[in-house]
Design a protein around this motif. Structure first.
Motif, PDB file in Angstrom:
ATOM      1  N   ASP A   5       9.221  -8.169  -4.937  1.00 17.70           N
ATOM      2  CA  ASP A   5       8.390  -6.988  -5.189  1.00 17.70           C
ATOM      3  C   ASP A   5       6.934  -7.421  -5.163  1.00 17.70           C
ATOM      4  O   ASP A   5       6.588  -8.503  -5.654  1.00 17.70           O
ATOM      5  CB  ASP A   5       8.702  -6.377  -6.559  1.00 17.70           C
ATOM      6  CG  ASP A   5      10.040  -5.679  -6.585  1.00 17.70           C
ATOM      7  OD1 ASP A   5      10.348  -4.955  -5.624  1.00 17.70           O
ATOM      8  OD2 ASP A   5      10.780  -5.856  -7.561  1.00 17.70           O
ATOM      9  N   VAL A   6       6.074  -6.571  -4.602  1.00 22.39           N
ATOM     10  CA  VAL A   6       4.634  -6.828  -4.540  1.00 22.39           C
ATOM     11  C   VAL A   6       3.933  -5.642  -5.197  1.00 22.39           C
ATOM     12  O   VAL A   6       3.481  -4.715  -4.525  1.00 22.39           O
ATOM     13  CB  VAL A   6       4.150  -7.018  -3.087  1.00 22.39           C
ATOM     14  CG1 VAL A   6       2.659  -7.365  -3.064  1.00 22.39           C
ATOM     15  CG2 VAL A   6       4.960  -8.089  -2.380  1.00 22.39           C
ATOM     16  N   PRO A   7       3.850  -5.649  -6.540  1.00 25.22           N
ATOM     17  CA  PRO A   7       3.298  -4.488  -7.225  1.00 25.22           C
ATOM     18  C   PRO A   7       1.776  -4.441  -7.314  1.00 25.22           C
ATOM     19  O   PRO A   7       1.218  -3.391  -7.609  1.00 25.22           O
ATOM     20  CB  PRO A   7       3.895  -4.600  -8.632  1.00 25.22           C
ATOM     21  CG  PRO A   7       4.086  -6.062  -8.837  1.00 25.22           C
ATOM     22  CD  PRO A   7       4.422  -6.609  -7.465  1.00 25.22           C
ATOM     23  N   GLN A  11       2.144   0.341   9.089  1.00 23.44           N
ATOM     24  CA  GLN A  11       2.018   0.147   7.642  1.00 23.44           C
ATOM     25  C   GLN A  11       1.253  -1.155   7.414  1.00 23.44           C
ATOM     26  O   GLN A  11       1.479  -2.133   8.126  1.00 23.44           O
ATOM     27  CB  GLN A  11       3.408   0.056   7.010  1.00 23.44           C
ATOM     28  CG  GLN A  11       3.433  -0.276   5.550  1.00 23.44           C
ATOM     29  CD  GLN A  11       3.020   0.894   4.669  1.00 23.44           C
ATOM     30  OE1 GLN A  11       3.452   2.015   4.908  1.00 23.44           O
ATOM     31  NE2 GLN A  11       2.204   0.637   3.678  1.00 23.44           N
ATOM     32  N   LEU A  12       0.372  -1.172   6.419  1.00 25.44           N
ATOM     33  CA  LEU A  12      -0.314  -2.407   6.072  1.00 25.44           C
ATOM     34  C   LEU A  12       0.700  -3.432   5.575  1.00 25.44           C
ATOM     35  O   LEU A  12       1.685  -3.075   4.927  1.00 25.44           O
ATOM     36  CB  LEU A  12      -1.362  -2.158   4.988  1.00 25.44           C
ATOM     37  CG  LEU A  12      -2.605  -1.398   5.422  1.00 25.44           C
ATOM     38  CD1 LEU A  12      -3.505  -1.122   4.226  1.00 25.44           C
ATOM     39  CD2 LEU A  12      -3.372  -2.174   6.488  1.00 25.44           C
ATOM     40  N   CYS A  13       0.448  -4.698   5.882  1.00 27.59           N
ATOM     41  CA  CYS A  13       1.339  -5.767   5.439  1.00 27.59           C
ATOM     42  C   CYS A  13       0.527  -7.022   5.141  1.00 27.59           C
ATOM     43  O   CYS A  13      -0.645  -7.126   5.507  1.00 27.59           O
ATOM     44  CB  CYS A  13       2.399  -6.052   6.497  1.00 27.59           C
ATOM     45  SG  CYS A  13       1.746  -6.803   7.999  1.00 27.59           S
ATOM     46  N   LEU A  14       1.169  -7.969   4.484  1.00 24.97           N
ATOM     47  CA  LEU A  14       0.535  -9.244   4.167  1.00 24.97           C
ATOM     48  C   LEU A  14       0.695 -10.198   5.349  1.00 24.97           C
ATOM     49  O   LEU A  14       1.759 -10.272   5.960  1.00 24.97           O
ATOM     50  CB  LEU A  14       1.196  -9.860   2.935  1.00 24.97           C
ATOM     51  CG  LEU A  14       1.104  -9.040   1.650  1.00 24.97           C
ATOM     52  CD1 LEU A  14       1.948  -9.676   0.557  1.00 24.97           C
ATOM     53  CD2 LEU A  14      -0.347  -8.915   1.205  1.00 24.97           C
ATOM     54  N   THR A  15      -0.375 -10.937   5.650  1.00 28.23           N
ATOM     55  CA  THR A  15      -0.328 -11.897   6.744  1.00 28.23           C
ATOM     56  C   THR A  15      -1.271 -13.066   6.455  1.00 28.23           C
ATOM     57  O   THR A  15      -2.109 -12.972   5.555  1.00 28.23           O
ATOM     58  CB  THR A  15      -0.667 -11.215   8.087  1.00 28.23           C
ATOM     59  OG1 THR A  15      -0.463 -12.121   9.152  1.00 28.23           O
ATOM     60  CG2 THR A  15      -2.067 -10.683   8.115  1.00 28.23           C
ATOM     61  N   GLY A  57       0.816  -1.217   0.000  1.00 24.87           N
ATOM     62  CA  GLY A  57       0.000   0.000   0.000  1.00 24.87           C
ATOM     63  C   GLY A  57       0.840   1.253   0.000  1.00 24.87           C
ATOM     64  O   GLY A  57       1.929   1.290   0.567  1.00 24.87           O
ATOM     65  N   SER A  58       0.312   2.271  -0.651  1.00 28.03           N
ATOM     66  CA  SER A  58       1.053   3.530  -0.741  1.00 28.03           C
ATOM     67  C   SER A  58       0.819   4.431   0.464  1.00 28.03           C
ATOM     68  O   SER A  58       1.597   5.327   0.730  1.00 28.03           O
ATOM     69  CB  SER A  58       0.655   4.271  -2.019  1.00 28.03           C
ATOM     70  OG  SER A  58      -0.742   4.498  -2.026  1.00 28.03           O
ATOM     71  N   SER A 108     -11.230  -0.545  -5.355  1.00 28.75           N
ATOM     72  CA  SER A 108     -11.792  -0.510  -3.999  1.00 28.75           C
ATOM     73  C   SER A 108     -10.686  -0.375  -2.961  1.00 28.75           C
ATOM     74  O   SER A 108      -9.627  -1.003  -3.091  1.00 28.75           O
ATOM     75  CB  SER A 108     -12.571  -1.787  -3.705  1.00 28.75           C
ATOM     76  OG  SER A 108     -13.671  -1.910  -4.547  1.00 28.75           O
ATOM     77  N   PRO A 109     -10.930   0.408  -1.911  1.00 26.07           N
ATOM     78  CA  PRO A 109      -9.931   0.499  -0.845  1.00 26.07           C
ATOM     79  C   PRO A 109      -9.868  -0.818  -0.068  1.00 26.07           C
ATOM     80  O   PRO A 109     -10.882  -1.489   0.120  1.00 26.07           O
ATOM     81  CB  PRO A 109     -10.436   1.638   0.032  1.00 26.07           C
ATOM     82  CG  PRO A 109     -11.866   1.820  -0.307  1.00 26.07           C
ATOM     83  CD  PRO A 109     -12.082   1.278  -1.680  1.00 26.07           C
ATOM     84  N   LEU A 110      -8.676  -1.180   0.345  1.00 28.13           N
ATOM     85  CA  LEU A 110      -8.445  -2.382   1.132  1.00 28.13           C
ATOM     86  C   LEU A 110      -7.879  -1.958   2.482  1.00 28.13           C
ATOM     87  O   LEU A 110      -6.954  -1.150   2.543  1.00 28.13           O
ATOM     88  CB  LEU A 110      -7.455  -3.301   0.409  1.00 28.13           C
ATOM     89  CG  LEU A 110      -7.862  -3.744  -1.000  1.00 28.13           C
ATOM     90  CD1 LEU A 110      -6.686  -4.395  -1.721  1.00 28.13           C
ATOM     91  CD2 LEU A 110      -9.051  -4.683  -0.937  1.00 28.13           C
TER      92      LEU A 110
END
Length: 130
Positions: A68-70, A110-114, A33-34, A46-48
């Motif tokens: 990288d996670v684009p 910061q948002l992250c993957l989990t 996320g930016s 859509s916002p996540l």
């Protein structure tokens, strides 16, 4: 004693320790996320937010050390396959949730993957040249 032997061996043989991990292990906790509190689905816009179920496209070129996670997708927009695999790159589509991680700099969440699971995998031997 063991630590001294290991340091001596690496110094003598100029070897760095290596660790083998799966893409889901490496991508767990990866910031996305930016903005600190919102990411956007690349498919529908859509916002996540934190705790949302998401799918992430990630890749690592054979000569790179970082992933990288684009692209992030919501549940409805997630592709079922990697459309154009790239020769020389490991590409994955993982599913999971958005969590929050506190990064040391700039000291904000910061948002992250989990809670990741592998959805689709394309090894570096598949695909066409970039």
């Amino acid at each position: 004693m063991v630590a001294d032997n290991c340091r001596w061996y690496r110094a003598e043989h100029h070897e760095e320790p290596t660790v083998t991990a799966t893409p889901t292990q490496i991508l767990h906790g990866h910031p996305v996320g930016s903005r600190p509190d919102t990411a956007v689905c690349i498919g529908c816009g859509s916002p996540l937010h934190e705790t949302d179920i998401v799918f992430a496209y990630a890749y690592r070129c054979a000569d790179a050390t970082q992933w990288d996670v684009p692209r992030l997708y919501c549940w409805g927009c997630a592709p079922g396959r990697i459309r154009s695999p790239t020769l020389g790159a490991t590409e994955v589509l993982v599913g999971g949730r958005l969590g929050t991680i506190a990064l040391p700099t700039p000291r904000r969440p910061q948002l992250c993957l989990t809670e990741l699971a592998l959805w689709v995998h394309s090894p570096p031997t598949d695909g066409c040249s970039p």
